[in-house]
Design an enzyme around this catalytic site. Structure first.
Site, mmCIF file in Angstrom:
data_model
loop_
_atom_site.group_PDB
_atom_site.id
_atom_site.type_symbol
_atom_site.label_atom_id
_atom_site.label_comp_id
_atom_site.label_asym_id
_atom_site.label_seq_id
_atom_site.Cartn_x
_atom_site.Cartn_y
_atom_site.Cartn_z
ATOM 1 N N TYR A 50 56.920 -3.727 4.134
ATOM 2 C CA TYR A 50 55.906 -4.250 2.932
ATOM 3 C C TYR A 50 55.959 -5.694 2.806
ATOM 4 C CZ TYR A 50 56.508 -0.147 0.000
ATOM 5 O OH TYR A 50 56.689 1.282 -0.027
ATOM 6 N N LYS A 55 62.743 5.892 13.003
ATOM 7 C CA LYS A 55 62.193 6.769 14.595
ATOM 8 C C LYS A 55 62.327 6.183 15.588
ATOM 9 C CE LYS A 55 58.298 9.280 15.357
ATOM 10 N NZ LYS A 55 58.329 10.702 15.238
ATOM 11 N N ASP A 68 60.689 12.090 10.980
ATOM 12 C CA ASP A 68 59.951 12.639 10.587
ATOM 13 C C ASP A 68 60.895 14.565 10.796
ATOM 14 O OD1 ASP A 68 60.610 12.494 13.104
ATOM 15 O OD2 ASP A 68 59.004 13.468 14.515
ATOM 16 N N ASP A 125 60.555 4.389 0.585
ATOM 17 C CA ASP A 125 59.841 4.774 -0.306
ATOM 18 C C ASP A 125 59.379 6.525 -0.189
ATOM 19 O OD1 ASP A 125 57.982 3.902 -2.630
ATOM 20 O OD2 ASP A 125 56.539 4.784 -0.490
ATOM 21 N N ASP A 168 60.808 9.497 -3.122
ATOM 22 C CA ASP A 168 59.945 10.961 -3.845
ATOM 23 C C ASP A 168 60.055 12.358 -3.423
ATOM 24 O OD1 ASP A 168 58.262 8.789 -5.063
ATOM 25 O OD2 ASP A 168 56.800 9.575 -4.912
HETATM 26 C C1 IPM Z 1 58.488 2.603 -5.558
HETATM 27 C C2 IPM Z 1 57.413 2.657 -5.591
HETATM 28 C C3 IPM Z 1 56.630 0.896 -4.885
HETATM 29 C C4 IPM Z 1 56.880 0.775 -4.275
HETATM 30 C C5 IPM Z 1 55.302 0.600 -5.336
HETATM 31 C C6 IPM Z 1 54.285 0.759 -6.770
HETATM 32 C C7 IPM Z 1 54.613 -1.037 -4.615
HETATM 33 O O1 IPM Z 1 56.587 3.708 -4.876
HETATM 34 O O2 IPM Z 1 58.802 1.842 -5.962
HETATM 35 O O3 IPM Z 1 58.271 3.446 -5.105
HETATM 36 O O4 IPM Z 1 55.582 1.346 -2.659
HETATM 37 O O5 IPM Z 1 57.751 0.656 -3.239
HETATM 38 MN MN MN Z 2 57.345 5.142 -4.558
#
Ligand code: IPM
Ligand code: MN
Length: 368
Positions: free
Chosen positions: A141, A189, A221, A245, A249
């Site tokens: 990032y 990894k 993985d 990240d 999710d």
């Molecule tokens: C998160 C989001 C952010 C990230 C984006 C919007 C920059 O996906 O907070 O998980 O990648 O950190």
């Molecule tokens: Mn995210």
């Protein structure tokens, strides 16, 4: 108790969900006689269009002068044509960087009754309660150099970590594990990446300071498969920025919806609280977004920044009670039952009421 909260509603559903989080915080403040103040500032795509920056200077100053920052979401397809510097995501990354919050905590809990719309079998997720500790200021990032080069028709990013960056986030994760079930899995990894080999070495070294915590290393993985197959196995999950990240999710599936997950970013000058979901442009403005991720973030704010543990617990108890009562926003219902969904506001108001009830019964309990 005084608390100055910088509220950054942002884009899409951000304003709708932060409104409910502020409602719940106000309910706590009013009930307990605290002095919580809220001041809104622009961030994201809307700020770029209106003020020429996704993270305007006034917003930065306001945030740095606050006790904590509560953010909604940034982004949306209408901002895709903006230059890289004006992109809404650039604003969020600049915010995180300026606050210095390097440890991002993302809990994923399977509340009962298990959401019917989770694709996972209820018996697999029942009892799941894990927390991802994502390194937030390093890795791909922020690594330099980074570029798209027209001449060579190529692009590059740099994955870079220093021992100190790994050490400080590892300590946050181990301290958390000490207070929880004392299990920590570090995800990397290391079979391919040098940064991961360094990561593994440093985490193993830090583990020696926490002899009560059982450390396991996992490759990202296979961990991605295992966390969704056996979610109850895990307690604290420590990982670098991009892996965190993606994995966070994924763990939203355990909680039933991305709208459920809160987060806290700590360790810097000012702490930042935001739901992990994005701006959800497809449902923005309709008043149907799930505010639980934002309200859960407000609970984390009370716990981590204000050290108001009982008040934070009360919000979480309220979220659980409201879900138990069957109240659901649309994202938590299968398509055929969406007509039963309540609005963002109805859900927020009910959680605020239940929070006050929980605080009330807590006081009654202590009075006995
Ligand atoms: C998160 C989001 C952010 C990230 C984006 C919007 C920059 O996906 O907070 O998980 O990648 O950190
Ligand atoms: Mn995210």
């Amino acid at each position: 108790m005084k608390l100055n909260v910088a509220v950054l509603p942002g884009d899409g559903v951000g304003p709708e969900v932060t409104r409910e989080a502020v409602r719940v915080l106000r309910a706590v403040s009013d009930f307990c006689g605290y002095d919580f103040r809220f001041e809104e500032s622009p961030i994201g795509g809307g700020a770029s269009v209106e003020f020429g920056s996704p993270y305007p200077d006034q917003t930065r100053e306001r945030c740095l002068a606050s006790s904590a920052v509560l953010l909604g979401a940034v982004g949306g397809p209408q901002f895709d044509s903006l230059t890289d510097k004006l992109r809404p995501e650039a604003g969020l990354l600049a915010l995180r960087h300026s606050l210095g919050c390097f440890a991002n905590l993302r809990p994923a809990i399977a509340f009962e009754p298990i959401s019917d719309c989770s694709p996972l079998r209820p018996e697999r997720i029942l009892g799941a309660n894990l927390i991802i500790v994502r390194e937030l200021l390093g890795g791909l990032y922020f690594g330099e150099p980074r570029a798209i080069d027209a001449a060579s028709k190529s692009a590059w990013n740099t994955m870079r970590y220093s021992e100190q960056e790994i050490e400080r986030v590892a300590r946050v994760a181990f301290k958390l594990a000490e207070k929880r079930r004392k299990k920590l899995v570090s995800v990397d990894k290391a079979n391919v990446l040098e940064t991961s080999r360094l990561w593994r070495r440093v985490v193993t070294r830090v583990a020696a300071e926490f002899p009560d915590v059982a450390l396991e290393h996992a490759l990202v993985d296979s961990f991605a498969m295992n966390v969704i197959t056996y979610p109850t196995r895990y307690d604290v999950v420590l990982t670098e920025n991009l892996f965190g990240d993606i994995l966070s999710d994924e763990t939203a599936v355990i909680a039933g919806s991305l709208g459920m997950l809160p987060s806290a970013s700590i360790g810097g000058k000012v702490d930042l609280y935001e739901p992990i979901h994005g701006s959800a442009p497809d449902i923005a403005g309709k008043g149907i977004a799930n505010p639980i991720g934002a309200i859960g973030s407000a609970a984390m704010l009370l716990r981590h920044t204000a050290k108001l543990h009982a008040e934070a617990d009360s919000i979480e108890v309220a979220i659980e009670a409201v879900l138990k009562s069957g109240m659901r926003t649309a994202d938590l219902l299968p398509a055929a039952e969406r007509s039963k969904a309540v609005s963002t506001e109805v859900m927020g108001k009910r959680i605020a009421e239940c929070t006050v009830e929980a605080l009330n019964s807590r006081m009654a309990y202590f009075a006995v």
